[in-house]
Design an enzyme around this catalytic site. Structure first.
Site: not given
Ligand SMILES: NC(=O)c1ccc[n+]([C@@H]2O[C@H](COP(=O)([O-])OP(=O)(O)OC[C@H]3O[C@@H](n4cnc5c(N)ncnc54)[C@H](OP(=O)(O)O)[C@@H]3O)[C@@H](O)[C@H]2O)c1
Length: 512
Positions: A222, A247
């Site tokens: 990110e 995830h």
């Protein structure tokens, strides 16, 4: 095109946390997306519940302001089916009031009900107890027309013990088939395509094992830092709990699982849980060698100066929370023994991308790319002693974000007299191929929950196995002689020390 949500005689979708960020930004736009795609039957009504007082009309207006312009028409068509009820859903008296409110709507309590817990995780148990004690979760079986289901948002627990407690609490009032634990990554097309790619095509599966694969690399990078207003929550969790436990371990399970017998929810989930149980639980000394935890310091992202994690508003003084994790994970089973799974997630990295790279082994003998002027015997000697490596491995890249793409890299002979191989690629891009953008993950997941398909939701034993591994890593970080957290400048690839995790195998971290 999916089936329209048609349940008999009607369906109530009750969203707890009606005025929250997730409802506004994801859930209502996802419902408008279903409406636009013709997937939302007019018998589905949406009832928002939170504590603040407002009328149906005020609530509809509030939501309208955050609907993307392309979904505005669809929203206008469904907005008369959106209602609002003010209640504190942890207070039994107010839950009783909610029950009466719902029963007084068309269809009474004979309708199917989907309760969506878009609330702070610490409220999950309290709300379940309140609903259960008010007899609002009972239903005879999964096929009953007045079915009851509950969607639970992430995070599911803070560690294995708290996740078990929450599961126990859920099982006090619900059967497992009524529980839909969300991991929104599973709603993404490219993630679902991992199973299609592996088990519909015959070219990959024979190679999909330790004999042919050198390593698997999974990255969730990110470029944003900790989000405004979320620092307190984030600091209690960190990168490992926020992204890796859920995830990333789900992506790993899909890549590594055996073929399911059918596409039924339990067949798929049985296969995933086998992989999660096969994760090698590292002891403290393994954790020291096989993981890196780090936190971003001040730096530059996309040409803009940004502050370090410790200076972010709301981060407690003396925080030791990681914003970056790199792990070398072993999967102790027949197929994967000896193949490292390299996992990496960080905030404030140079760019945002999520991808899985399957790196195949290099050829046993290197014939090509002898440097200009080097004799054949020097070439052979240098290859043997390891001072020269001229073969590029084949890599299958499954790109999940920002593009949804598959790429297979291979070598081709460069035109000319010399035998020089150049890396080339075969690519497939979802949007270009299908001439349409994939539906957002929440759209697919809401549809499945309304239709009663739990395949893309997590089962209790998957969560349990993921936490078992996660807890061991976190315990290793807390050991007395554990390496201290390191720093990396915002906008970088993460700390250099993470490169050492590749020791003993051919590879390096992807730059996306
Ligand atoms: N936001 C995201 O992008 C995101 C992403 C992934 C997962 N999640 C998960 O989704 C859940 C919701 O997150 P969020 O960001 O939307 O939270 P949020 O913005 O803080 O919203 C929480 C909502 O809960 C309501 N609420 C609080 N206490 C209540 C109670 N006792 N009874 C009824 N309503 C109550 C609040 O409204 P009132 O104050 O009016 O009651 C508000 O509508 C969390 O579990 C989070 O971890 C969120």
């Amino acid at each position: 095109m999916y089936d329209m949500v048609t349940t008999t005689p009607a369906t109530q979708l009750i969203i707890f946390g009606a005025s929250g960020d997730l409802t506004r930004r994801k859930l209502i736009p996802a419902l408008a997306g279903l409406q636009a795609a013709g997937n939302l039957d007019s018998s589905v009504s949406i009832i928002g519940v939170s504590r603040s007082k407002k009328s149906d009309e005020q609530y509809r207006e509030e939501l309208a302001n955050s609907i993307p312009s392309e979904l505005r028409d669809a929203y206008d068509k469904m907005k008369d089916r959106i209602f609002y009820h003010a209640a504190d859903v942890t207070v039994p008296e107010q839950v009783k009031g909610l029950r009466e409110y719902l029963d007084n709507k068309a269809g009474g309590d004979e309708v199917g009900r989907l309760f969506y817990l878009s609330l702070k995780p610490e409220l999950f148990s309290k709300v379940l107890k309140a609903l259960g004690n008010e007899d609002m979760l009972k239903t005879s079986n999964a096929l009953s027309p007045h079915w009851r289901r509950v969607v639970v948002e992430k995070p599911f627990g803070h560690d294995r013990e708290s996740a078990r407690k929450l599961n126990d609490c859920m099982h006090d009032y619900l059967r497992e088939d009524q529980i839909y634990r969300i991991d929104h990554y599973l709603g993404k097309e490219t993630v679902q395509n991992i199973l299609g790619l592996r088990f519909h095509n015959t070219i990959f599966e024979p190679l999909w094992n330790r004999h042919h694969i050198e390593l698997v690399q999974i990255t969730v990078a990110e470029s944003i830092g900790v989000e405004k207003g979320r620092a307190g929550f984030y600091d209690e969790n960190g990168a490992m709990r926020d992204v890796v436990q859920n995830h990333m371990l789900q992506l790993l399970a899909l890549v590594a699982m055996e073929a399911p017998t059918t596409l039924d929810a339990d067949d798929i989930r049985n296969r995933k849980v086998e992989v999660l149980r096969a994760l090698h639980c590292p002891d403290a000394s393994d954790v020291a060698k096989q993981s890196v935890r780090a936190r971003y310091s001040a730096g530059e992202v996309d040409g803009e100066a940004v502050i370090g994690y410790l200076d972010e508003e709301g981060v407690p003084e003396g925080s030791d929370t990681e914003t970056y994790v790199a792990l070398r994970v072993d999967v102790d089973n027949w197929r994967w023994s000896g193949v490292p799974f390299m996992l990496r997630h960080g905030k404030r990295m140079s760019k945002k991308f999520t991808e899985i790279k399957i790196q195949f082994r290099t050829p046993p003998v290197q014939l090509f790319n002898r440097p200009d002027g080097m004799s054949e015997s020097d070439f052979r000697r240098k290859l043997k002693e390891g001072s020269l490596c001229q073969a590029r491995p084949n890599v299958l890249t499954i790109r999940i974000q920002p593009e949804e793409e598959l790429t297979l890299s291979f070598g081709v002979k460069t035109p000319g007299a010399d035998m020089i191989m150049t890396p080339a690629k075969l690519s497939f891009n979802y949007d270009n191929f299908f001439h349409s953008e994939s539906a957002p993950a929440y759209q697919r997941l809401l549809l499945d929950a309304l239709q009663g398909d739990p395949t893309l939701f997590l089962r209790a034993d998957e969560i349990d196995a993921s936490w078992l591994y996660t807890d061991e890593v976190i315990a290793g970080w807390k050991a007395a002689d554990a390496p201290a957290i390191v720093e990396y400048p915002a906008g970088s690839q993460g700390p250099d020390i993470a490169d050492e995790l590749f020791t003993g195998c051919e590879g390096c971290w992807s730059r996306g």
